[in-house]
Design an enzyme around this catalytic site. Structure first.
Site, PDB file in Angstrom:
ATOM      1  N   CYS A   1       0.820  -1.212   0.000  1.00 39.59           N
ATOM      2  CA  CYS A   1       0.000   0.000   0.000  1.00 39.59           C
ATOM      3  C   CYS A   1       0.855   1.264   0.000  1.00 39.59           C
ATOM      4  O   CYS A   1       0.452   2.293  -0.548  1.00 39.59           O
ATOM      5  CB  CYS A   1      -0.947  -0.001   1.198  1.00 39.59           C
TER       6      CYS A   1
ATOM      7  N   HIS B   1      -1.372   1.249   7.416  1.00 38.62           N
ATOM      8  CA  HIS B   1      -1.933   1.288   6.069  1.00 38.62           C
ATOM      9  C   HIS B   1      -1.772   2.691   5.506  1.00 38.62           C
ATOM     10  O   HIS B   1      -1.871   3.679   6.233  1.00 38.62           O
ATOM     11  CB  HIS B   1      -3.412   0.878   6.083  1.00 38.62           C
TER      12      HIS B   1
END
Length: 709
Positions: free
Chosen positions: A405, A627
């Site tokens: 990510c 994330h």
């Protein structure tokens, strides 16, 4: 797609080595002659390309069948050679013992009644391989079919296995010559048809060369000269009128055939002329013999094939003929032109090419994972930069699973910078700019990747890693293979324009290819160089990919700022570690184009400096709970206005959240406590906490969108 001779040959050798169990030899071959996309690994497909289905079935029916295709082919040719070299049977000898007149009549009738010249040519072609072998071993003598009246030179020239008659006397010996000249007259009448055939053959040859990559790039003059040297032009004498041919025939009959070597030679030459000189391209001995024959009979035929300086015809002996293998020359020319095509491609983009070797692969794995025994996870290997097809989210890059990510969010941020603030397309205004066309998306992706790589290379050069599809090295047991690094080829460019052009050419590998994210990461590392990345880090042994395949802050900083520093505060900091030792902590050197907001700052675990909080463009990569996602605004003036009393919209995109609709947040600076809402702090979305690290006391409205907790 037609397989090339080189690929079929190498695949045939690999099949032999594999069936023989020579694994180390195969490994050496793969290292020195790597496989390509066109390599054939299916035995059935290889068998069909070699056209040996019948031989394979015959071999399979044997009690002890051979294991490899190569052995089957060799056995077939050996047996065929034995059959061709075997002495005539008793019935054949008895046939040859017939009266000369009868024998001559039969043969003359056979030649005069030949329905098609193509039949003769096909018969000639059947014995091509046999003749080549006989030429090479010097079997020019025929012990049972030639007249003892012939001299040694005549016997050598008439021993050609492509001859179609056996001469028993002086008169019978030259009747085929008369027939062949008459056939030649027919050929002259059909010259327009033959020219059309030659033109079609030339076009097919050109098409095949284009498929093999021989005409993919401009060809230098020296190679043109070499190719012209192999070209056999159609004789102008074939355009002579029928009257001239009849005069020539009469001249031979009147002379009583004093030159005994002319008959068989012209006989063979007329057969070769049936294919418009193409036989000469395939066989050097026939070309030279035809060349000599035409000059002996006075025809103005020129053969432009250049082997060596041609000796005088009277002094030319069979033993002095040069056996020039045109097939090998053509293969050399093909390899030269293929290399030239690659060199032209590199020169066009001004790039330096080098395959990744095992040493570089070990270094890359060490800086990525900390060990050369680690590998990219499935999530990394299957991730590219493919876009969402949802109408309101066409600007978003879709993430399949967790892991890469950090790379995706960084590329997404620079993509939005190009799309929102640097695009030249003026037709889209307002929210329409967030619904780009496919062409616009691809162009912006190329520009975003180029900017990241160029910055990593300190705006001096950049390196792009491409999957070449073939292994460039054979991994040792100390290197854990995953089929990624072995197939990589690196290209280094020295200008931004060359970088952009190169990425445009190979953007499919990044956008739709399964290794797009891996290739982008490797390209960024090599652009910065492994040595400089280790110098950027506070601890040189730090890795760029951490536990569970997550991107570390060093990798994100490398993508955003061009340096793999370990911190997000401004500039460097020095701390006294005792005993007079100073510890240097490296931070962000200057204001960045794209910023960063972190949930760790809310928990006082780090301090994000103003260089990242106030970037040049209103785009931020958001780090929240291991994330990375993206937060951006359409209003660039947001960065120049004072924060107090400011109200603006931010758009949030998370490629992993499977978004189906646009998320628009309205931020009101300084109104969080004025809202009068009694909110449990545990239920505040982490995204709001990240926003408040940049705009203190900001109130965030989700505009009827379900908050992301």
């Amino acid at each position: 797609m037609v397989a090339s001779v080189e690929e079929v040959s190498s695949s045939l050798v690999r099949e032999y080595l594999s069936r023989k169990g020579l694994k180390r030899t195969i490994a050496c071959m793969d290292e020195e002659h790597p496989r390509t996309v066109a390599s054939i690994s299916n035995r059935s497909q290889l068998r069909q390309l070699l056209n040996i289905e019948d031989l394979y079935r015959t071999n399979k029916a044997q009690k002890s069948p051979l294991k490899t295709f190569l052995e089957i082919i060799v056995k077939h040719h050996i047996e065929q050679f034995k059959n061709d070299a075997s002495p005539p049977s008793e019935s054949q000898q008895s046939t040859q013992a017939l009266s000369p007149n009868a024998n001559s009549a039969v043969k003359t009738q056979t030649w005069m009644n030949a329905p098609k010249t193509e039949d003769i040519v096909s018969a000639v072609v059947v014995n091509r391989q046999t003749k080549l072998r006989s030429d090479m071993i010097g079997s020019f003598l025929s012990q049972s079919t030639h007249s003892p009246l012939l001299q040694e030179k005549d016997r050598l020239s008439t021993s050609n296995q492509t001859s179609f008659c056996v001469c028993g006397s002086e008169e019978q010996k030259y009747k085929p010559l008369v027939a062949s000249l008459q056939d030649n007259n027919c050929l002259m009448k059909r010259e327009p048809e033959k020219n059309a055939s030659v033109t079609k053959t030339t076009q097919r040859s050109r098409t095949n060369r284009i498929r093999r990559g021989m005409l993919a790039a401009p060809i230098p003059q020296e190679l043109n000269k070499k190719r012209n040297g192999h070209r056999v032009e159609v004789s102008q004498s074939l355009l002579k009128t029928e009257e001239e041919s009849q005069q020539l025939l009469s001249g031979f009959l009147d002379s009583g055939f004093h030159n005994t070597s002319v008959g068989p030679s012209l006989h063979e030459t007329s057969s070769a002329a049936c294919v418009g000189g193409q036989w000469g391209l395939q066989r050097a001995p026939e070309s030279l013999q035809s060349e000599n024959t035409f000059e002996n009979v006075g025809l103005n035929t020129s053969v432009t094939k250049k082997v060596k300086k041609k000796p005088n015809v009277p002094d030319l002996q069979i033993s002095e003929m040069v056996l020039d293998d045109l097939d090998d020359d053509d293969n050399d020319e093909l390899r030269e032109l293929s290399d030239l095509s690659l060199q032209k491609t590199f020169a066009k983009h001004k790039s330096a090419r080098r395959p990744v070797d095992q040493y570089t692969a070990v270094e890359l794995k060490t800086v990525l994972f900390g060990s050369n025994q680690s590998c990219f996870s499935v999530e990394w290997r299957n991730q590219g930069f493919a876009f969402s097809e949802t109408h309101d989210l066409r600007y978003g890059i879709v993430q399949r699973k967790g892991g890469p990510c950090g790379v995706l969010a960084s590329v997404q941020a620079f993509f939005l910078k190009k799309l929102l603030f640097e695009t030249t397309e003026t037709s889209n205004t307002g929210l329409q700019v967030l619904r780009p066309s496919n062409t616009m998306r691809r162009n912006c992706l190329v520009l975003a990747m180029a900017e990241i790589l160029w910055r990593a290379g300190e705006e001096k050069q950049a390196t792009i890693a491409i999957n070449s599809g073939a292994n460039h090295f054979t991994p040792s047991r100390h290197f854990r293979s995953e089929g990624v690094f072995e197939k990589m080829t690196c290209f280094t460019v020295d200008t931004m324009e060359d970088l952009r052009l190169f990425l445009e050419q190979h953007i499919e590998q990044f956008e739709t290819g399964p290794l797009g994210c891996v290739l982008m990461t490797i390209s960024t590392i090599l652009s910065r160089s492994i040595e400089k990345i280790r110098e950027d880090m506070d601890v040189p042994s730090t890795t760029l990919i951490g536990a569970h395949g997550y991107c570390t802050q060093e990798l994100v900083n490398l993508l955003l700022c061009g340096r793999a520093v370990s911190n997000v505060f401004d500039t460097d900091m020095e701390f006294d570690s005792g005993n007079g030792n100073m510890t240097l902590l490296k931070g962000i050197k200057g204001r960045c184009d794209v910023g960063l907001l972190s949930l760790f700052e809310h928990y006082n675990l780090c301090k994000v400096g103003m260089y990242l909080k106030t970037p040049l463009y209103p785009i931020w990569v958001v780090c929240s709970e291991s994330h990375f996602s993206v937060l951006f605004s359409l209003q660039r003036e947001l960065l120049t206005n004072e924060d107090r009393g400011l109200e603006f919209d931010l758009y949030y995109y998370d490629g992993l959240a499977n978004q189906q609709e646009e998320i628009r947040l309205t931020v009101s600076v300084g109104k969080f406590h004025q809202s009068g809402q009694d909110v449990d702090t545990d239920l505040i979305p982490p995204l709001e906490l990240c926003i408040r690290t940049r705009w203190k006391d900001a109130f965030v409205s989700w505009n009827d969108t379900e908050p992301i907790l």
